[in-house]
Design a protein around this motif. Structure first.
Motif, PDB file in Angstrom:
ATOM      1  N   ARG A  85     -31.491   5.690 -11.070  1.00 19.19           N
ATOM      2  CA  ARG A  85     -30.993   5.550  -9.703  1.00 19.19           C
ATOM      3  C   ARG A  85     -31.859   4.583  -8.916  1.00 19.19           C
ATOM      4  NH1 ARG A  85     -31.027  11.334 -10.296  1.00 19.19           N
ATOM      5  NH2 ARG A  85     -28.936  12.268 -10.336  1.00 19.19           N
ATOM      6  N   SER A  86     -31.333   4.162  -7.772  1.00 16.47           N
ATOM      7  CA  SER A  86     -32.089   3.397  -6.801  1.00 16.47           C
ATOM      8  C   SER A  86     -31.738   3.952  -5.432  1.00 16.47           C
ATOM      9  CB  SER A  86     -31.758   1.903  -6.877  1.00 16.47           C
ATOM     10  OG  SER A  86     -32.505   1.179  -5.923  1.00 16.47           O
ATOM     11  N   ASP A  87     -32.718   4.576  -4.784  1.00 18.18           N
ATOM     12  CA  ASP A  87     -32.479   5.241  -3.495  1.00 18.18           C
ATOM     13  C   ASP A  87     -31.314   6.224  -3.583  1.00 18.18           C
ATOM     14  OD1 ASP A  87     -34.560   3.902  -2.244  1.00 18.18           O
ATOM     15  OD2 ASP A  87     -33.292   2.211  -1.673  1.00 18.18           O
ATOM     16  N   THR A 134     -31.033  -6.011 -13.415  1.00 16.27           N
ATOM     17  CA  THR A 134     -31.016  -7.200 -12.573  1.00 16.27           C
ATOM     18  C   THR A 134     -30.995  -6.804 -11.101  1.00 16.27           C
ATOM     19  OG1 THR A 134     -29.820  -8.431 -14.275  1.00 16.27           O
ATOM     20  CG2 THR A 134     -29.773  -9.320 -12.051  1.00 16.27           C
ATOM     21  N   GLY A 135     -31.896  -7.401 -10.336  1.00 14.59           N
ATOM     22  CA  GLY A 135     -31.955  -7.121  -8.910  1.00 14.59           C
ATOM     23  C   GLY A 135     -32.862  -5.978  -8.523  1.00 14.59           C
ATOM     24  N   TYR A 136     -33.537  -5.381  -9.523  1.00 13.61           N
ATOM     25  CA  TYR A 136     -34.418  -4.249  -9.253  1.00 13.61           C
ATOM     26  C   TYR A 136     -35.787  -4.497  -9.873  1.00 13.61           C
ATOM     27  CZ  TYR A 136     -29.991  -1.890  -8.245  1.00 13.61           C
ATOM     28  OH  TYR A 136     -28.766  -1.549  -7.748  1.00 13.61           O
ATOM     29  N   GLU A 137     -36.791  -3.831  -9.303  1.00  9.22           N
ATOM     30  CA  GLU A 137     -38.120  -3.859  -9.902  1.00  9.22           C
ATOM     31  C   GLU A 137     -38.134  -2.913 -11.096  1.00  9.22           C
ATOM     32  OE1 GLU A 137     -41.409  -5.024  -8.622  1.00  9.22           O
ATOM     33  OE2 GLU A 137     -41.185  -5.059  -6.453  1.00  9.22           O
ATOM     34  N   ASP A 154     -35.567  11.497 -14.824  1.00  9.77           N
ATOM     35  CA  ASP A 154     -34.798  10.593 -13.978  1.00  9.77           C
ATOM     36  C   ASP A 154     -35.687   9.424 -13.562  1.00  9.77           C
ATOM     37  OD1 ASP A 154     -32.556  12.198 -14.117  1.00  9.77           O
ATOM     38  OD2 ASP A 154     -33.093  13.343 -12.319  1.00  9.77           O
ATOM     39  N   LEU A 155     -35.132   8.234 -13.585  1.00  6.71           N
ATOM     40  CA  LEU A 155     -35.879   7.014 -13.312  1.00  6.71           C
ATOM     41  C   LEU A 155     -35.360   6.357 -12.040  1.00  6.71           C
ATOM     42  CD1 LEU A 155     -35.761   5.695 -16.979  1.00  6.71           C
ATOM     43  CD2 LEU A 155     -37.757   6.692 -15.856  1.00  6.71           C
TER      44      LEU A 155
END
Length: 241
Positions: A85-87, A134-137, A154-155
């Motif tokens: 996930r991202s945020d 792509t687009g993430y650290e 979970d990452l």
């Protein structure tokens, strides 16, 4: 001797038995997963592979005045699964790599469209999971893998930084069609953009760090900017300053 991803498994042991089940030889596997059996008489042999954290494997090889070859793929009993996930928002198709503490790759998978991933066949022991998209650290998380119990990890992928701004000519008007380049602290070009009709540019996909933003429609001009993951940083370029 290798894992499912193709990495060599060092530290394994090959036990060789003859047709009557008696032990003929026993040799260690080197750090690259290679082994060699010498001085075997013609005949058929059973090779038994054991390695800490992996399931045993076995195979047969026939020697008939010609050197034989037998490769083994070793798998563990560990299972790791989870979400990327991202945020809080799932990241589809992220790449996940499992590696051991020595940096050897144990497995590589991709998350599905819902951000879920599952890695089977990992050996017991300490493992590092690295996720990238792509687009993430990139992010990395340690996990202790055991064949006795599945692990859920979970990452979270931070959004990469974005730098934007406007390129302006010495006498005031904006400059369209100017090439803007971001250079990192090691002098490497990490992103490039071209200004639009309003003179604006946008550099995306930047890891957190300090950058030099350069454009050279007239005399080259460089400005410094600090970019942070998930943030929008501004770096206007004015020629003549």
């Amino acid at each position: 001797m290798h894992t499912r991803s193709g990495s060599g498994v060092g530290g394994a042991v090959i036990t060789v038995t003859g047709a009557d089940g008696s032990q003929v030889d026993r040799v260690p596997v080197d750090g690259d997963g290679r082994y060699e059996l010498n001085d075997l008489r013609n005949g058929k042999y059973t090779l038994i592979v054991t390695a800490a954290g992996y399931r045993p494997a076995a195979g047969t090889v026939a020697i008939n005045d010609v050197p034989g070859a037998q490769d083994f793929e070793l798998a563990g009993g560990g299972l790791v699964s989870g979400m990327v996930r991202s945020d809080g928002i799932p990241v589809p198709l992220a790449a996940i790599v499992a590696s051991d503490v020595d940096g050897h790759i144990l497995a590589q998978v991709a998350a599905d469209e819902a951000g879920r991933y599952r890695i089977e066949g990992l050996p017991d022991g300490d493992t590092v999971l690295t996720a990238s998209a792509t687009g993430y650290e990139p992010t990395a998380e340690p996990v202790g893998v055991s064949a006795l119990r599945p692990s859920i990890v979970d990452l979270n992928l931070p959004v990469q930084a974005v730098v934007h701004g406007v390129v302006t000519a010495p006498d005031g008007p904006v400059v369209a069609g100017a090439t803007v380049t971001a250079v990192d602290g090691d002098g490497r070009v990490v992103a490039t953009a071209v200004t639009g009709s309003d003179g604006s540019y946008r550099l995306t996909g930047l890891p957190s760090g300090d950058y030099t933003v350069v454009t050279s429609v007239y005399e080259p001009v460089a400005v410094r900017v600090s970019a942070r993951a998930g943030e929008l940083s501004t770096a206007d370029v004015v020629f003549g300053r």
